[in-house]
Design an enzyme around this catalytic site. Structure first.
Site, PDB file in Angstrom:
ATOM      1  N   LYS A 182      50.302  40.983  42.346  1.00 24.69           N
ATOM      2  CA  LYS A 182      51.032  40.054  43.227  1.00 24.69           C
ATOM      3  C   LYS A 182      52.411  39.738  42.650  1.00 24.69           C
ATOM      4  CE  LYS A 182      46.686  38.352  45.051  1.00 24.69           C
ATOM      5  NZ  LYS A 182      45.550  37.462  44.889  1.00 24.69           N
ATOM      6  N   GLN A 217      44.278  31.851  41.703  1.00 25.28           N
ATOM      7  CA  GLN A 217      43.408  33.016  41.785  1.00 25.28           C
ATOM      8  C   GLN A 217      41.943  32.589  41.635  1.00 25.28           C
ATOM      9  OE1 GLN A 217      44.551  36.188  42.422  1.00 25.28           O
ATOM     10  NE2 GLN A 217      42.407  36.791  42.583  1.00 25.28           N
ATOM     11  N   ASP A 273      48.265  30.840  50.382  1.00 28.07           N
ATOM     12  CA  ASP A 273      47.045  31.647  50.363  1.00 28.07           C
ATOM     13  C   ASP A 273      46.034  31.113  51.391  1.00 28.07           C
ATOM     14  OD1 ASP A 273      45.652  33.829  49.317  1.00 28.07           O
ATOM     15  OD2 ASP A 273      44.628  32.653  47.791  1.00 28.07           O
TER      16      ASP A 273
END
Ligand code: NAP
Length: 286
Positions: A54, A98, A121
């Site tokens: 990413k 994450q 996200d």
């Protein structure tokens, strides 16, 4: 029948091209780059790889990234404190935490520390509610990427029986909501579903979001169905038995190279959108 293989990297490139253009325009007008902050807790090698992918992609798309690595022994408070700081930091536009995180961390509490305007996200309850109700907000990236894939290959879900296998808050549940919003008739399957083969045999669209290698057998796929395999298991194996499924489907995503690339592309695109919205800098098209 032999399926057309969905080229996720190509679809991702089109999303990234738009993100790159918007990012450059934002940088020109705001005098700084859009910035994604990543938070990685612990030492899971796969998570490290995902975060690295990413941040590398940020660099090639014209975004800044800032990586925060927290020890595997961290508490929920340690992580929420960091996320709170990032939420209040004007130089950060998007926050990616994450997951999965170590077992002692309350993931939901950490996610809820992300201010919704930086939830690129799409993991907060506010983002989920906005997506489910059709409001303004960021979408969960993998589900949004799947909708991009369907759009790119001309699949209109209207009236199609869409079977989503998996009901996680970041993937299964939201992709079903997005398909519903596109007027699909949606069935969710999960670990306690009885007769998975029978339900899949009636599906026009199958979305596999489980994390069990080749759980879904090729022989279950209805001839002509669209098969989207979001599963990613060790050895580059998806949740669908690929070769026999490709013999029956009309369209199918490979693993890797199907769903994965669009997930990152949506994340970066949403980060640029967050930057534009927070700075109030008008750009074209975002
Ligand atoms: P998860 O949170 O573990 O959820 C898995 C889901 O599968 C659960 O809802 C579970 O049902 C269901 N399930 C488990 N065994 C089943 C069975 N035998 N039959 C039917 N359903 C079953 O996983 P996730 O985070 O959603 O991820 C799913 C997969 O997608 C993983 O392989 C992951 O690596 C991959 N993924 C890929 C991307 C990408 O960018 N490509 C992004 C995210 C995730 P219950 O709810 O009943 O337990």
């Amino acid at each position: 029948m032999s399926a057309t293989i969905i080229d996720g990297a190509h679809v991702a490139d089109t999303i990234l091209a738009d993100a790159r253009e918007q990012a450059a325009e934002f940088e020109r007008k705001a005098g700084r780059r859009a910035c994604l902050a990543t938070v990685l807790v612990g030492d899971d090698p796969a998570s490290h790889t995902y975060v690295r992918m990413k941040t590398n992609r940020c660099r090639t798309t014209g975004l800044d990234s800032r990586s925060h690595h927290v020890a595997a022994t961290a508490t929920t408070t340690d992580v929420t404190t960091l996320v709170d700081e990032l939420s209040g930091d004007d130089s950060v536009d998007g926050i990616l935490v994450q997951h999965p995180m170590p077992a002692q961390i309350d993931e939901r509490e950490v996610f809820e520390a992300i201010t919704p305007t930086k939830d690129v996200d799409g993991v907060t309850m506010a983002s989920f509610a906005a997506m489910a109700l059709g409001g303004r907000g960021f979408q969960a990236c993998t589900p949004a990427g799947i909708i991009h894939l369907l759009d790119a290959y001309g699949v209109d879900p209207t009236g199609l029986h869409s079977v989503v296998v998996g009901r996680s808050p970041i993937l299964g549940k939201p992709v079903g909501m997005l398909l519903l919003a596109r007027n699909a008739t949606v069935t969710y399957c999960h670990a306690r579903t009885s007769d998975l083969p029978g339900i899949i045999a009636a599906a026009d669209i199958v979305v596999a979001a489980v994390g069990r290698p080749e759980l879904i057998k090729g022989a279950w796929i209805k001839p002509g169905a669209v098969v989207i395999d979001a599963g990613y298991n060790p050895g580059n194996i998806g949740d669908v038995e690929y070769a026999p499924a490709a013999e029956r489907a009309s369209l199918i995503t490979p693993v890797p190279g199907g769903v994965g690339p669009t997930t990152i592309a949506v994340l970066l695109h949403q980060t640029v959108t967050a930057a534009v919205q927070s700075a109030g800098v008008p750009t074209t098209g975002v």
